[in-house]
Design an enzyme around this catalytic site. Sequence first.
Site, PDB file in Angstrom:
ATOM      1  CG  HIS A  22      -6.841  -2.597   3.241  1.00 41.72           C
ATOM      2  ND1 HIS A  22      -6.081  -1.470   3.046  1.00 41.72           N
ATOM      3  CD2 HIS A  22      -8.059  -2.319   2.724  1.00 41.72           C
ATOM      4  CE1 HIS A  22      -6.818  -0.538   2.435  1.00 41.72           C
ATOM      5  NE2 HIS A  22      -8.020  -1.031   2.231  1.00 41.72           N
ATOM      6  CG  ASP A  69      -2.053   0.967   1.122  1.00 42.05           C
ATOM      7  OD1 ASP A  69      -3.202   0.514   1.014  1.00 42.05           O
ATOM      8  OD2 ASP A  69      -1.799   2.194   1.137  1.00 42.05           O
ATOM      9  CB  ILE A  70       0.787   4.307  -2.089  1.00 41.30           C
ATOM     10  CG1 ILE A  70       1.892   5.204  -2.613  1.00 41.30           C
ATOM     11  CG2 ILE A  70      -0.471   5.103  -1.766  1.00 41.30           C
ATOM     12  CD1 ILE A  70       1.589   5.818  -3.976  1.00 41.30           C
ATOM     13  CG  ASN A 108     -12.244  -0.546   4.038  1.00 42.87           C
ATOM     14  OD1 ASN A 108     -12.506  -1.068   5.115  1.00 42.87           O
ATOM     15  ND2 ASN A 108     -11.112   0.110   3.823  1.00 42.87           N
ATOM     16  CG  HIS A 167      -8.635  -2.779  -2.211  1.00 47.19           C
ATOM     17  ND1 HIS A 167      -9.548  -2.094  -2.976  1.00 47.19           N
ATOM     18  CD2 HIS A 167      -8.512  -2.078  -1.058  1.00 47.19           C
ATOM     19  CE1 HIS A 167      -9.946  -1.019  -2.329  1.00 47.19           C
ATOM     20  NE2 HIS A 167      -9.352  -0.993  -1.153  1.00 47.19           N
TER      21      HIS A 167
HETATM   22  P1  5GP Z   1      -9.745   1.639   0.443  1.00 47.70           P
HETATM   23  O1  5GP Z   1      -9.835   2.960   1.147  1.00 47.70           O
HETATM   24  O2  5GP Z   1     -10.449   1.699  -0.900  1.00 47.70           O
HETATM   25  O3  5GP Z   1     -10.161   0.465   1.252  1.00 47.70           O
HETATM   26  O4  5GP Z   1      -8.217   1.389   0.187  1.00 47.70           O
HETATM   27  C1  5GP Z   1      -7.500   1.938  -0.878  1.00 47.70           C
HETATM   28  C2  5GP Z   1      -6.048   1.816  -0.544  1.00 47.70           C
HETATM   29  O5  5GP Z   1      -5.299   2.029  -1.725  1.00 47.70           O
HETATM   30  C3  5GP Z   1      -5.544   2.842   0.473  1.00 47.70           C
HETATM   31  O6  5GP Z   1      -4.998   2.171   1.599  1.00 47.70           O
HETATM   32  C4  5GP Z   1      -4.508   3.638  -0.295  1.00 47.70           C
HETATM   33  O7  5GP Z   1      -3.389   4.001   0.495  1.00 47.70           O
HETATM   34  C5  5GP Z   1      -4.121   2.692  -1.410  1.00 47.70           C
HETATM   35  N1  5GP Z   1      -3.690   3.362  -2.619  1.00 47.70           N
HETATM   36  C6  5GP Z   1      -4.305   4.418  -3.229  1.00 47.70           C
HETATM   37  N2  5GP Z   1      -3.631   4.771  -4.333  1.00 47.70           N
HETATM   38  C7  5GP Z   1      -2.571   3.919  -4.431  1.00 47.70           C
HETATM   39  C8  5GP Z   1      -1.497   3.791  -5.388  1.00 47.70           C
HETATM   40  O8  5GP Z   1      -1.395   4.518  -6.362  1.00 47.70           O
HETATM   41  N3  5GP Z   1      -0.599   2.804  -5.141  1.00 47.70           N
HETATM   42  C9  5GP Z   1      -0.693   1.972  -4.082  1.00 47.70           C
HETATM   43  N4  5GP Z   1       0.256   1.035  -3.953  1.00 47.70           N
HETATM   44  N5  5GP Z   1      -1.687   2.059  -3.173  1.00 47.70           N
HETATM   45  C10 5GP Z   1      -2.611   3.030  -3.348  1.00 47.70           C
END
Ligand code: 5GP
Length: 112
Positions: A100, A29-30, A85, A98
């Site tokens: 986590h 994760d970024i 989520n 995805h």
């Molecule tokens: P969500 O909030 O949809 O459950 O999680 C999305 C996740 O994607 C977040 O934890 C966010 O840090 C990660 N994320 C968003 N953009 C990028 C990206 O460009 N690269 C990577 N590796 N992770 C990302």
Amino acid sequence: MDCLFCKIVAGDIPARKLYEDDQVFAFHDIGPQAPVHFLVVPKRHIATLNDLGEDDKALAGHMLFTAQRLTKELGCDAGFRVVMNCNAQGGQTVYHIHMHVLGQRQMHWPPG
Ligand code: 5GP
Ligand code: ZN
């Protein structure tokens, strides 16, 4: 398709890849929320958990198994957390499903 994780799977946006096979792709994760924080995504675009179909049950299991296997490589033997989520109230920001996977720190309950 204008999907961030489809672009990462395709290699159009760089990511720190951990694993890939014909069905899934895993990468760090970024914005890590723990010393270990990676994501496991299906290669095929599925927007939310609500869009999983009967035919996707094996894929969902494969995502979970991939997550478990990678925690062993990343030293999460003391424990880890898997989170998915779904939709806005669930905290989803990227609309390509995805998992986590977070580890190497103490997790708390309930999550925020
Ligand atoms: P969500 O909030 O949809 O459950 O999680 C999305 C996740 O994607 C977040 O934890 C966010 O840090 C990660 N994320 C968003 N953009 C990028 C990206 O460009 N690269 C990577 N590796 N992770 C990302
Ligand atoms: Zn996608």
